[in-house]
Design a protein around this motif. Structure first.
Motif, PDB file in Angstrom:
ATOM      1  N   GLN A 142      34.266  42.471  91.603  1.00 59.18           N
ATOM      2  CA  GLN A 142      35.365  43.012  92.408  1.00 59.18           C
ATOM      3  C   GLN A 142      35.711  42.064  93.553  1.00 59.18           C
ATOM      4  OE1 GLN A 142      33.916  46.818  93.646  1.00 59.18           O
ATOM      5  NE2 GLN A 142      34.249  47.765  91.649  1.00 59.18           N
ATOM      6  N   ILE A 143      34.685  41.483  94.166  1.00 58.06           N
ATOM      7  CA  ILE A 143      34.908  40.538  95.261  1.00 58.06           C
ATOM      8  C   ILE A 143      35.640  39.300  94.746  1.00 58.06           C
ATOM      9  CG2 ILE A 143      33.724  38.934  96.830  1.00 58.06           C
ATOM     10  CD1 ILE A 143      31.688  41.229  97.308  1.00 58.06           C
ATOM     11  N   ALA A 144      35.242  38.800  93.579  1.00 61.92           N
ATOM     12  CA  ALA A 144      35.908  37.622  93.003  1.00 61.92           C
ATOM     13  C   ALA A 144      37.383  37.913  92.725  1.00 61.92           C
ATOM     14  CB  ALA A 144      35.203  37.173  91.734  1.00 61.92           C
ATOM     15  N   ILE A 145      37.665  39.079  92.185  1.00 63.99           N
ATOM     16  CA  ILE A 145      39.054  39.452  91.889  1.00 63.99           C
ATOM     17  C   ILE A 145      39.848  39.603  93.182  1.00 63.99           C
ATOM     18  CG2 ILE A 145      40.498  41.326  90.974  1.00 63.99           C
ATOM     19  CD1 ILE A 145      38.189  41.707  88.850  1.00 63.99           C
ATOM     20  N   LEU A 146      39.277  40.285  94.174  1.00 60.69           N
ATOM     21  CA  LEU A 146      39.945  40.453  95.463  1.00 60.69           C
ATOM     22  C   LEU A 146      40.150  39.102  96.139  1.00 60.69           C
ATOM     23  CD1 LEU A 146      41.079  42.265  97.691  1.00 60.69           C
ATOM     24  CD2 LEU A 146      38.724  42.560  98.527  1.00 60.69           C
ATOM     25  N   GLY A 147      39.131  38.243  96.087  1.00 65.46           N
ATOM     26  CA  GLY A 147      39.246  36.919  96.687  1.00 65.46           C
ATOM     27  C   GLY A 147      40.367  36.104  96.086  1.00 65.46           C
ATOM     28  N   GLU A 148      40.510  36.172  94.769  1.00 62.24           N
ATOM     29  CA  GLU A 148      41.592  35.445  94.105  1.00 62.24           C
ATOM     30  C   GLU A 148      42.952  36.024  94.510  1.00 62.24           C
ATOM     31  OE1 GLU A 148      42.752  33.702  89.736  1.00 62.24           O
ATOM     32  OE2 GLU A 148      41.625  35.571  89.826  1.00 62.24           O
ATOM     33  N   GLU A 149      43.033  37.352  94.640  1.00 64.09           N
ATOM     34  CA  GLU A 149      44.283  37.979  95.058  1.00 64.09           C
ATOM     35  C   GLU A 149      44.641  37.582  96.491  1.00 64.09           C
ATOM     36  OE1 GLU A 149      43.719  42.179  94.564  1.00 64.09           O
ATOM     37  OE2 GLU A 149      43.752  42.046  92.383  1.00 64.09           O
ATOM     38  N   VAL A 150      43.656  37.566  97.375  1.00 61.08           N
ATOM     39  CA  VAL A 150      43.902  37.269  98.788  1.00 61.08           C
ATOM     40  C   VAL A 150      44.290  35.812  98.993  1.00 61.08           C
ATOM     41  CG1 VAL A 150      42.777  37.069 101.048  1.00 61.08           C
ATOM     42  CG2 VAL A 150      42.457  39.131  99.675  1.00 61.08           C
ATOM     43  N   GLY A 209      25.498  42.763 102.296  1.00 61.16           N
ATOM     44  CA  GLY A 209      26.266  41.555 102.601  1.00 61.16           C
ATOM     45  C   GLY A 209      27.538  41.483 101.772  1.00 61.16           C
ATOM     46  N   ALA A 210      27.424  41.848 100.496  1.00 60.95           N
ATOM     47  CA  ALA A 210      28.599  41.855  99.620  1.00 60.95           C
ATOM     48  C   ALA A 210      29.640  42.844 100.144  1.00 60.95           C
ATOM     49  CB  ALA A 210      28.194  42.192  98.189  1.00 60.95           C
ATOM     50  N   ASP A 211      29.174  43.987 100.639  1.00 61.21           N
ATOM     51  CA  ASP A 211      30.109  44.958 101.226  1.00 61.21           C
ATOM     52  C   ASP A 211      30.818  44.363 102.443  1.00 61.21           C
ATOM     53  OD1 ASP A 211      29.546  46.946  99.362  1.00 61.21           O
ATOM     54  OD2 ASP A 211      28.051  47.925 100.634  1.00 61.21           O
ATOM     55  N   SER A 212      30.078  43.599 103.258  1.00 69.09           N
ATOM     56  CA  SER A 212      30.680  42.957 104.432  1.00 69.09           C
ATOM     57  C   SER A 212      31.738  41.939 104.028  1.00 69.09           C
ATOM     58  CB  SER A 212      29.603  42.273 105.276  1.00 69.09           C
ATOM     59  OG  SER A 212      28.724  43.218 105.823  1.00 69.09           O
ATOM     60  N   VAL A 213      31.449  41.166 102.987  1.00 63.25           N
ATOM     61  CA  VAL A 213      32.404  40.170 102.501  1.00 63.25           C
ATOM     62  C   VAL A 213      33.655  40.866 101.958  1.00 63.25           C
ATOM     63  CG1 VAL A 213      32.808  38.364 100.769  1.00 63.25           C
ATOM     64  CG2 VAL A 213      30.662  38.403 102.070  1.00 63.25           C
ATOM     65  N   ALA A 214      33.465  41.931 101.200  1.00 62.43           N
ATOM     66  CA  ALA A 214      34.609  42.675 100.661  1.00 62.43           C
ATOM     67  C   ALA A 214      35.452  43.252 101.794  1.00 62.43           C
ATOM     68  CB  ALA A 214      34.120  43.792  99.743  1.00 62.43           C
ATOM     69  N   VAL A 250      29.248  33.193 101.331  1.00 61.60           N
ATOM     70  CA  VAL A 250      28.397  33.037 100.153  1.00 61.60           C
ATOM     71  C   VAL A 250      26.945  33.403 100.449  1.00 61.60           C
ATOM     72  CG1 VAL A 250      27.825  30.581 100.443  1.00 61.60           C
ATOM     73  CG2 VAL A 250      27.978  31.563  98.138  1.00 61.60           C
ATOM     74  N   LYS A 251      26.497  33.184 101.680  1.00 60.68           N
ATOM     75  CA  LYS A 251      25.113  33.512 102.036  1.00 60.68           C
ATOM     76  C   LYS A 251      24.892  35.010 102.177  1.00 60.68           C
ATOM     77  CE  LYS A 251      23.802  29.141 103.963  1.00 60.68           C
ATOM     78  NZ  LYS A 251      23.015  28.459 104.979  1.00 60.68           N
ATOM     79  N   LEU A 252      25.968  35.753 102.350  1.00 61.26           N
ATOM     80  CA  LEU A 252      25.858  37.209 102.477  1.00 61.26           C
ATOM     81  C   LEU A 252      25.865  37.913 101.122  1.00 61.26           C
ATOM     82  CD1 LEU A 252      28.286  37.752 105.471  1.00 61.26           C
ATOM     83  CD2 LEU A 252      25.789  37.693 105.520  1.00 61.26           C
ATOM     84  N   LEU A 253      26.272  37.209 100.088  1.00 59.78           N
ATOM     85  CA  LEU A 253      26.433  37.837  98.776  1.00 59.78           C
ATOM     86  C   LEU A 253      25.119  38.085  98.048  1.00 59.78           C
ATOM     87  CD1 LEU A 253      29.620  35.991  97.482  1.00 59.78           C
ATOM     88  CD2 LEU A 253      29.436  38.298  98.444  1.00 59.78           C
ATOM     89  N   HIS A 254      24.011  37.794  98.676  1.00 58.26           N
ATOM     90  CA  HIS A 254      22.719  37.972  98.019  1.00 58.26           C
ATOM     91  C   HIS A 254      22.178  39.389  98.173  1.00 58.26           C
ATOM     92  CE1 HIS A 254      22.623  33.790  97.027  1.00 58.26           C
ATOM     93  NE2 HIS A 254      22.869  33.478  98.278  1.00 58.26           N
ATOM     94  N   THR A 255      22.854  40.209  98.956  1.00 54.96           N
ATOM     95  CA  THR A 255      22.485  41.617  99.089  1.00 54.96           C
ATOM     96  C   THR A 255      23.740  42.468  98.936  1.00 54.96           C
ATOM     97  OG1 THR A 255      22.835  41.751 101.482  1.00 54.96           O
ATOM     98  CG2 THR A 255      20.637  41.045 100.736  1.00 54.96           C
ATOM     99  N   ILE A 256      23.558  43.703  98.574  1.00 53.73           N
ATOM    100  CA  ILE A 256      24.708  44.595  98.417  1.00 53.73           C
ATOM    101  C   ILE A 256      25.367  44.854  99.765  1.00 53.73           C
ATOM    102  CG2 ILE A 256      23.426  46.771  98.548  1.00 53.73           C
ATOM    103  CD1 ILE A 256      26.375  46.049  96.182  1.00 53.73           C
TER     104      ILE A 256
END
Length: 91
Positions: free
Chosen positions: A34-42, A74-79, A66-72
């Motif tokens: 989902q993050i990859a898809i959102l990132g491409e859209e943004v 962190g992934a939520d923060s990136v999203a 990228v360093k935050l994506l190792h935990t859920i």
């Protein structure tokens, strides 16, 4: 659209996951997709999104996304940061 190379990139992030989370593996991989898809859209192109992942982000207290994506968490923060960027909220 996220292609095979992007899927490999996401899988490599998953393989580097360090912390144990209260979510299932499939939920974590789904979040990364989902993050990859959102990132491409943004950013309009996946390579621009990849570059952003490697730069310190103001909205993430100067951390590289990228360093935050190792935990859920962190992934939520990136999203969340991607969503802020998408709506022009840079506060």
């Amino acid at each position: 659209m996220v292609n095979f190379i992007d899927a490999v990139f996401i899988a490599s992030l998953y393989c580097k996951k360090k912390a144990k989370d209260d979510v299932t593996e499939s939920e974590y991989v789904s979040k990364l997709m989902q993050i990859a898809i959102l990132g491409e859209e943004v950013f309009g192109r996946i390579d621009a999104f990849h570059r952003w992942l490697l730069l310190p982000a103001y909205g993430l207290q100067g951390q590289m996304p990228v360093k935050l994506l190792h935990t859920i968490q962190g992934a939520d923060s990136v999203a969340e940061e991607l969503t802020h960027i998408a709506y022009g909220d840079f506060s």
